[in-house]
Design an enzyme around this catalytic site. Structure first.
Site, PDB file in Angstrom:
ATOM      1  N   HIS A  23       0.262   9.985  13.851  1.00 31.33           N
ATOM      2  CA  HIS A  23       0.362   9.329  14.415  1.00 31.33           C
ATOM      3  C   HIS A  23       1.194   8.798  15.088  1.00 31.33           C
ATOM      4  CE1 HIS A  23       0.984   5.937  11.411  1.00 31.33           C
ATOM      5  NE2 HIS A  23      -0.046   6.046  11.312  1.00 31.33           N
ATOM      6  N   HIS A  77      -4.514   0.402  -0.516  1.00 32.27           N
ATOM      7  CA  HIS A  77      -4.692   0.482   1.008  1.00 32.27           C
ATOM      8  C   HIS A  77      -5.876   0.703   1.676  1.00 32.27           C
ATOM      9  CE1 HIS A  77      -2.488   0.565   4.862  1.00 32.27           C
ATOM     10  NE2 HIS A  77      -1.798   1.710   4.349  1.00 32.27           N
ATOM     11  N   GLU A  79      -5.692   2.188   4.678  1.00 33.31           N
ATOM     12  CA  GLU A  79      -5.350   3.454   6.035  1.00 33.31           C
ATOM     13  C   GLU A  79      -6.349   4.250   5.469  1.00 33.31           C
ATOM     14  OE1 GLU A  79      -1.892   3.165   7.837  1.00 33.31           O
ATOM     15  OE2 GLU A  79      -2.300   4.270   9.037  1.00 33.31           O
ATOM     16  N   ASP A  81      -5.851   8.184   5.708  1.00 33.27           N
ATOM     17  CA  ASP A  81      -5.237   8.972   4.623  1.00 33.27           C
ATOM     18  C   ASP A  81      -5.492   8.286   3.652  1.00 33.27           C
ATOM     19  OD1 ASP A  81      -3.991   6.471   5.181  1.00 33.27           O
ATOM     20  OD2 ASP A  81      -1.847   7.453   4.913  1.00 33.27           O
ATOM     21  N   HIS A 144       1.925  -2.581   3.820  1.00 29.68           N
ATOM     22  CA  HIS A 144       2.296  -3.048   5.205  1.00 29.68           C
ATOM     23  C   HIS A 144       0.902  -3.209   5.972  1.00 29.68           C
ATOM     24  CE1 HIS A 144       0.753   1.259   8.080  1.00 29.68           C
ATOM     25  NE2 HIS A 144       1.113   1.052   6.225  1.00 29.68           N
ATOM     26  N   ASP A 163       1.515   2.005   0.190  1.00 34.83           N
ATOM     27  CA  ASP A 163       2.859   3.132   1.204  1.00 34.83           C
ATOM     28  C   ASP A 163       4.414   2.761   0.732  1.00 34.83           C
ATOM     29  OD1 ASP A 163       0.986   4.338   2.593  1.00 34.83           O
ATOM     30  OD2 ASP A 163       0.878   3.054   4.235  1.00 34.83           O
ATOM     31  N   TYR A 191      10.989   6.823   6.703  1.00 34.68           N
ATOM     32  CA  TYR A 191       9.847   6.054   6.453  1.00 34.68           C
ATOM     33  C   TYR A 191      10.211   4.665   6.314  1.00 34.68           C
ATOM     34  CZ  TYR A 191       5.626   5.363   4.415  1.00 34.68           C
ATOM     35  OH  TYR A 191       4.089   5.607   4.134  1.00 34.68           O
ATOM     36  N   HIS A 224       2.739   8.414  -0.949  1.00 30.79           N
ATOM     37  CA  HIS A 224       3.698   9.494  -0.211  1.00 30.79           C
ATOM     38  C   HIS A 224       4.692  10.032  -0.948  1.00 30.79           C
ATOM     39  CE1 HIS A 224       0.862   8.848   3.110  1.00 30.79           C
ATOM     40  NE2 HIS A 224       1.345   7.685   3.022  1.00 30.79           N
TER      41      HIS A 224
HETATM   42 FE1  FEO Z   1      -0.570   3.073   5.400  1.00 32.63          FE
HETATM   43 FE2  FEO Z   1       0.294   6.257   4.071  1.00 32.63          FE
HETATM   44  O1  FEO Z   1      -1.387   4.672   4.963  1.00 32.63           O
END
Ligand code: FEO
Length: 394
Positions: A23, A77, A79, A81, A144, A163, A191, A224
């Site tokens: 993104h 989280h 999001e 992913d 976040h 994250d 990051y 990640h």
């Molecule tokens: Fe905020 Fe890795 O998603």
């Protein structure tokens, strides 16, 4: 590829080797979507993966247990992913199985996937016993997203940090003791700069809270990249440093150009800044990705923007970078603007207004040049750079 985090705790996530744009963030080394299986009296999955990788997640889990045996799912989280595989997963394990999340996690998950799951809202500090282990949930709102939380495995001293502390990095090395710090830290910094900078104050507060809890931590597992097993607290300390947004004697000259006039100005301004002993980097906005520019912004004192005037406005690539930086709310910066123009010349005024919106103090009123800078103007650009360099040094 799978790793054992600790006895009975497995990495069942996936590597996304080929993603190059996350993104709007350039992911030159891909990324991973980390998910974790805890096998205890209850079998727990912490986070899932992007929906495109669901089959691989299931294959990874199947090497350890029958996925339908999962008792609890924890969503740190929302999001996608990390939550994108939840619907297919719940279909396999049974939609009535408890899905643990924060209060705002329930709202976000419901908005994405509907409200027909057995959401179990957990408060910060609450615990869940799964047999020999207790899981502790830590509220990390706005790190976040509003829903974000961490999960800590008390007996194993493992922190699943969502994250936070992540890096967009796909690799065979899953622990920081298997990879050189010089390789992984630039990804961790990028990051932080691109995802977490706007939440710097919250990070500083959270670090103090975590210190106050005296949590013993053996391994930090973000969602990640690699896991922090060697000196795990050092990444927390590093976050504390980045979150202060202390600036170095460093200036960025971010520009675009139509017929090289603004570029000639940029290079002379860069030379002027460098002549004061301040590190200066000329950054052509069509050659540097916005997310790499932001990484350099994190520890720079001066941000200098140069844009030709195009159709009474600023150049589109400069608008792109400016918009991106504005959203990330950099602190402790000074700014300056310059650019060449043909007849109307609004660019400098627009850039100055943007700096003011960003609460970045201007070094001066800016420098604009009609058509092509001559020798005298190039000399003025050098002096303009000297003024910026001196302002950086304070
Ligand atoms: Fe905020 Fe890795 O998603």
């Amino acid at each position: 590829m799978q790793s054992v985090i600790k006895k009975g705790i497995y990495d069942v996530g996936v590597e996304d080797w080929n993603v190059r744009d996350f993104h709007g963030y350039s992911t030159e080394k891909g990324t991973s979507y980390n998910a974790f299986l805890i096998v205890d009296e209850k079998i727990v999955l912490v986070d899932t993966v992007k929906k495109e990788f669901f089959d691989q997640l299931i294959r990874n889990i199947s090497k350890i247990i029958d996925p339908s045996k999962i008792d609890y799912v924890i969503s740190n989280h929302t999001e996608m992913d990390h939550s994108g595989s939840i619907p297919k997963l719940m279909h396999i394990i049974g939609k009535d199985k408890p899905l643990y999340c924060s209060n705002l996690g329930e709202k976000a998950l419901s908005a994405h996937f509907g409200d027909n799951y057995n959401y179990k809202v957990v408060a910060g500090g609450s615990e869940l016993n799964i047999g020999k282990r207790d899981l502790v949930f830590l509220e990390t709102k706005m790190l976040h997203w509003p829903d974000s939380m961490f999960t800590y495995v008390k007996q194993d001293k493992v922190l699943f940090s969502s994250d936070a502390f992540g890096q967009h990095y796909a690799g065979f090395e899953k622990f920081n003791d298997n990879i050189s710090e010089s390789v992984i830290m630039p990804h961790a910094k990028k990051y932080f700069a691109n995802i977490l900078t706007p939440f710097s104050d919250k990070i500083l507060k959270l670090i103090e809270e975590v210190k106050g809890m005296n949590l013993e931590i053996d391994i930090i597992c973000p969602d990640h990249g690699i896991y922090w097993r060697k000196n795990p607290l050092s990444i927390i300390e590093q976050y504390g440093e980045w979150a202060k947004q202390n600036a170095n004697d460093k200036a960025l000259v971010i520009y675009d150009t139509m017929w090289n006039s603004t570029e000639s100005m940029a290079l002379s301004i860069t030379d002027g800044i460098a002549s004061t002993g301040v590190n200066a980097i000329p950054m052509h906005a069509r050659k540097w990705h916005r997310s790499d520019i932001q990484t350099e912004v994190l520890d720079s004192k001066a941000i200098v923007f140069g844009s030709p005037t195009l159709n009474n406005g600023i150049f589109p690539t400069i608008a792109d970078v400016m918009t991106y930086l504005k959203g990330l709310k950099p602190k402790n910066k000074i700014g300056a603007s310059f650019g060449s123009f043909g007849w109307s010349g609004e660019a400098v005024k627009i850039l100055n207004a943007e700096f003011t919106n960003m609460k970045i103090d201007l070094v001066n009123d800016g420098l604009k040049v009609k058509y092509v800078p001559n020798h005298e103007v190039i000399s003025k650009c050098f002096d303009f750079g000297v003024e910026i360099g001196n302002a950086v040094k304070g």
